[in-house]
Design a protein around this motif. Structure first.
Motif, PDB file in Angstrom:
ATOM      1  N   VAL A   1     -55.936  11.202 144.633  1.00  0.00           N
ATOM      2  CA  VAL A   1     -55.885  10.148 144.007  1.00  0.00           C
ATOM      3  C   VAL A   1     -54.003  10.944 143.009  1.00  0.00           C
ATOM      4  O   VAL A   1     -54.085  11.665 142.995  1.00  0.00           O
ATOM      5  N   LEU A   2     -53.346  10.329 143.172  1.00  0.00           N
ATOM      6  CA  LEU A   2     -51.775  10.635 142.664  1.00  0.00           C
ATOM      7  C   LEU A   2     -51.701   9.637 141.303  1.00  0.00           C
ATOM      8  O   LEU A   2     -51.999   8.864 141.342  1.00  0.00           O
ATOM      9  N   ILE A   3     -51.936  10.851 140.240  1.00  0.00           N
ATOM     10  CA  ILE A   3     -51.397  10.310 139.058  1.00  0.00           C
ATOM     11  C   ILE A   3     -49.724  10.992 138.679  1.00  0.00           C
ATOM     12  O   ILE A   3     -49.484  12.383 138.440  1.00  0.00           O
ATOM     13  N   SER A   4     -49.597   9.653 137.932  1.00  0.00           N
ATOM     14  CA  SER A   4     -47.728   9.947 137.828  1.00  0.00           C
ATOM     15  C   SER A   4     -47.502   9.500 136.426  1.00  0.00           C
ATOM     16  O   SER A   4     -48.230   8.112 135.693  1.00  0.00           O
TER      17      SER A   4
ATOM     18  N   VAL B   1     -47.962   5.659 132.859  1.00  0.00           N
ATOM     19  CA  VAL B   1     -48.991   6.384 133.515  1.00  0.00           C
ATOM     20  C   VAL B   1     -49.048   5.545 134.866  1.00  0.00           C
ATOM     21  O   VAL B   1     -49.370   4.545 134.655  1.00  0.00           O
ATOM     22  N   GLN B   2     -48.974   5.278 135.951  1.00  0.00           N
ATOM     23  CA  GLN B   2     -49.693   4.831 137.231  1.00  0.00           C
ATOM     24  C   GLN B   2     -50.347   5.931 138.120  1.00  0.00           C
ATOM     25  O   GLN B   2     -50.196   7.513 138.194  1.00  0.00           O
TER      26      GLN B   2
ATOM     27  N   ALA C   1     -48.434  14.415 138.425  1.00  0.00           N
ATOM     28  CA  ALA C   1     -47.103  14.633 138.155  1.00  0.00           C
ATOM     29  C   ALA C   1     -46.738  14.136 137.197  1.00  0.00           C
ATOM     30  O   ALA C   1     -46.738  12.823 136.809  1.00  0.00           O
ATOM     31  N   VAL C   2     -46.665  14.954 136.701  1.00  0.00           N
ATOM     32  CA  VAL C   2     -45.574  14.843 134.528  1.00  0.00           C
ATOM     33  C   VAL C   2     -44.048  15.129 135.000  1.00  0.00           C
ATOM     34  O   VAL C   2     -43.835  15.750 135.158  1.00  0.00           O
TER      35      VAL C   2
ATOM     36  N   LEU D   1     -55.452   7.335 129.161  1.00  0.00           N
ATOM     37  CA  LEU D   1     -54.795   5.824 129.901  1.00  0.00           C
ATOM     38  C   LEU D   1     -55.012   7.129 130.842  1.00  0.00           C
ATOM     39  O   LEU D   1     -54.844   6.328 132.534  1.00  0.00           O
ATOM     40  N   VAL D   2     -55.062   8.392 131.512  1.00  0.00           N
ATOM     41  CA  VAL D   2     -54.687   8.702 132.589  1.00  0.00           C
ATOM     42  C   VAL D   2     -56.451   9.138 132.903  1.00  0.00           C
ATOM     43  O   VAL D   2     -56.318   8.577 133.898  1.00  0.00           O
TER      44      VAL D   2
END
Length: 137
Positions: free
Chosen positions: A102-105, A119-120, A66-67, A86-87
């Motif tokens: 896994v949700l990458i924000s 980046v989380q 999600a960006v 980082l991602v």
């Protein structure tokens, strides 16, 4: 049974071909970029999208990205290939020992005169007995 097997092989071949094309696009972008070169946030996000498309092809529903970008910072300049590692790290460590998706924000916004990029991931996180900054050895 044989038909299902053939379809599975064709599906896998299509995924492999798609990853090769996506990887070639990402490689071309990296070759156009010089170390320390500044690009707009939009250009950086386009590079990031190429990378995350490869990872989604590899891992399917196990990865969601999600960006969220403040429209006022899209023309701001950042070093090229700033977000991709980082991602990549968030995916690698977020998936480690985590069975769910896994949700990458990724968030990009103004913070006063500064630009805040975040980046989380929702992975397990760092175990309490690990010290930050120490390499595993």
């Amino acid at each position: 049974m044989l038909l299902k097997r053939a379809q599975a092989l064709l599906g896998r071949e299509n995924r492999v071909n798609r990853v090769i094309i996506q990887l070639a696009d990402l490689l071309r972008a990296s070759l156009r970029s010089e170390p320390g070169q500044l690009v707009t946030v939009d250009e950086e996000l386009a590079i990031l999208e190429q990378y995350t498309n490869i990872e989604r092809t590899r891992f399917g529903d196990r990865i969601r990205v999600a960006v969220e970008v403040d429209p006022n910072v899209r023309a701001a300049r950042v070093p090229s290939f700033l977000l991709q590692p980082l991602v990549e790290n968030a995916i690698k460590h977020g998936m480690k020992g985590f069975t769910g998706p896994v949700l990458i924000s990724v968030t990009v916004r103004a913070d006063g005169k500064m630009l805040r990029l975040r980046v989380q991931d929702n992975g397990r996180g760092i175990p309490a007995d690990k010290e930050l900054g120490k390499a595993d050895g």
